[in-house]
Design an enzyme around this catalytic site. Structure first.
Site, short mmCIF file in Angstrom:
data_model
loop_
_atom_site.label_atom_id
_atom_site.label_comp_id
_atom_site.label_asym_id
_atom_site.label_seq_id
_atom_site.Cartn_x
_atom_site.Cartn_y
_atom_site.Cartn_z
N GLU A 94 20.93 52.75 23.04
CA GLU A 94 21.42 52.57 24.60
C GLU A 94 21.35 53.80 25.15
OE1 GLU A 94 24.52 48.81 24.36
OE2 GLU A 94 25.24 50.68 23.53
N CYS A 134 32.31 59.27 12.45
CA CYS A 134 33.41 59.74 13.05
C CYS A 134 34.47 58.44 13.03
CB CYS A 134 33.28 60.34 14.25
SG CYS A 134 32.23 61.77 14.00
FE1 SF4 Z 1 29.79 59.06 16.79
FE2 SF4 Z 1 30.27 61.20 15.15
FE3 SF4 Z 1 27.91 60.25 15.28
FE4 SF4 Z 1 28.59 61.66 17.38
S1 SF4 Z 1 28.59 62.39 15.39
S2 SF4 Z 1 27.71 59.94 17.35
S3 SF4 Z 1 31.01 60.98 17.54
S4 SF4 Z 1 29.79 59.20 14.65
#
Ligand code: SF4
Ligand code: SAH
Length: 390
Positions: A122, A148
């Site tokens: 996206e 995250c």
């Molecule tokens: Fe999402 Fe963390 Fe990946 Fe950034 S690093 S896209 S916040 S999971």
């Protein structure tokens, strides 16, 4: 506990080798024609020279692709017809397919792009509500290796990295959608005026492809976006931050989100590898960091977790003396998300402490929430093919 992060070239090579396992497919069609988008200038010259074209041809073709935005060789009016035909037999000028395009009630537009192998990512265009300009939020990976806790993309395993053509192609396809070609020159206002690498994925875990794409976007004879108009957001891949600073010099945004390692370990698991102290040291070293070019700290406001006055004071202590700005992002929920957004009062209180300490601390207004286009809401159904997953 004292940490010391490995900042050697050997460690960077190890990170890059790991990302190579998720390499995008070759940008070649089933009929053998090669996509010219995403090649560096030198690679483009080499491709054209291999079919008997002189170096000036690469300059012309570059101009047509990135300045004029054409996707059809027959529109390259400075090139003779037989040559146009020869090029069309061997090459294409590709774009990702816009599978769906949704426009929010606030004007934010979300694109679901499908790439040649059927995988999807996206991209979001966020117009400025007051002026004729806006940011294009670009994805660097399909899914993300990091997870995250507050991020929707983090619930999708990494499918693969995006290639240079797919990364710069998101911007070019968004420009197609607004008809913004040829590339406006110099200070001429642009509707699509900035690129933020804040979509799906961790750009520093796909560094080389991201770097190639951004160099293309910055090239003066093409899209010509200044490096000041590009912001790379990272969750804190410390060894690659130095390289990005030295080589690209784009603005840096760092997803901090917590001021204590214990909490950041939980919210941004990469913190266990690159803890806050090391991350901030890398921010202080970031070559572009000067008063004019501040590092932006992104801080997602999670109710009762990281939004207290004590957190705000600790944040100010951590970034003291740094040319920095703090972007407070009210948490954007997504289906099944485990957190709640801080109250407006808590956000205001937090922002005031940061501001009183001399740091700009804007609260990011959520955009496009109605179409799940706001920060951290992007996710696709793309999955890794079995052969790769095994
Ligand atoms: Fe999402 Fe963390 Fe990946 Fe950034 S690093 S896209 S916040 S999971
Ligand atoms: N992987 C990179 C860039 C993509 S995320 C990074 O983590 O920095 C872009 C920003 O959106 C990051 O600051 C990220 O932490 C934030 N974000 C993720 N999920 C969010 C959510 N649900 N609400 C608000 N911001 C979120």
């Amino acid at each position: 506990m004292s940490f010391s992060v490995d900042l050697t070239d050997a460690e960077r090579a190890r990170i890059l080798a790991k990302t190579a396992r998720f390499a995008p497919p070759a940008p070649v069609l089933a009929d053998g024609r090669r996509d010219l988008v995403g090649l560096t200038r030198a690679e483009l010259a080499a491709e054209l020279s291999a079919v008997g074209e002189a170096p000036f041809r690469a300059k012309q073709v570059w101009h047509w692709i990135y300045h004029q935005g054409v996707t059809d060789f027959s529109r390259m009016s400075t090139i003779a017809k037989p040559t146009q035909q020869k090029l069309a037999e061997r090459f294409v000028i590709g774009r990702p397919d816009a599978e769906t395009v949704q426009t929010s009630e606030d004007g934010t537009r979300k694109f679901l792009f499908r790439f040649r192998d059927g995988q999807e990512a996206e991209t979001v265009y966020i117009p400025d509500p007051e002026e004729d300009r806006g940011s294009v939020c670009i994805s660097s990976q399909i899914g993300c290796t990091l997870s995250c806790r507050f991020c929707h993309t983090g619930t999708q395993a990494l499918v693969r990295n995006l290639g240079p053509a797919e990364i710069v192609g998101q911007f070019m396809a968004a420009r197609d959608s607004y008809g913004e070609w040829p590339s406006p020159k110099g200070e001429t206002p642009r509707l699509l005026s900035t690129i933020v690498l804040m979509g799906m994925g961790e750009p520093l875990y796909n560094y080389e492809n991201v770097a190639t794409a951004m160099k293309i976007a910055m090239d003066h004879e093409g899209i010509a976006l200044s490096r000041r108009r590009i912001t790379l957001s990272t969750s804190g891949v410390v060894p690659m931050m130095d390289r990005a600073g030295a080589e690209l010099g784009v603005n840096l945004a760092v997803s901090l989100h917590a001021v204590r390692d214990e909490l950041r370990d939980e919210l941004v698991p990469l913190n266990r590898k690159y803890p806050i102290g090391e991350l901030l040291a890398a921010c202080r070293r970031y070559p572009a960091a000067s008063n004019a070019r501040r590092v932006t700290f992104e801080y997602v406001m999670l109710k009762g977790l990281n939004d207290s006055e004590a957190d705000a004071r600790e944040l100010v202590r951590l970034i003291a003396g740094m040319p920095a700005k703090v972007n407070l992002i009210p948490f954007n929920p997504w289906p099944g998300s485990p957190y709640a957004t801080s109250s407006a009062r808590a956000i205001e209180r937090f922002a005031k402490i940061v501001m009183d300490a001399g740091f700009s601390s804007p609260v990011r207004t959520p955009r496009g929430r109605d179409i799940l286009a706001a920060c951290g809401q992007l996710r696709t159904e793309s999955r890794r093919a079995r052969a790769v997953a095994g």
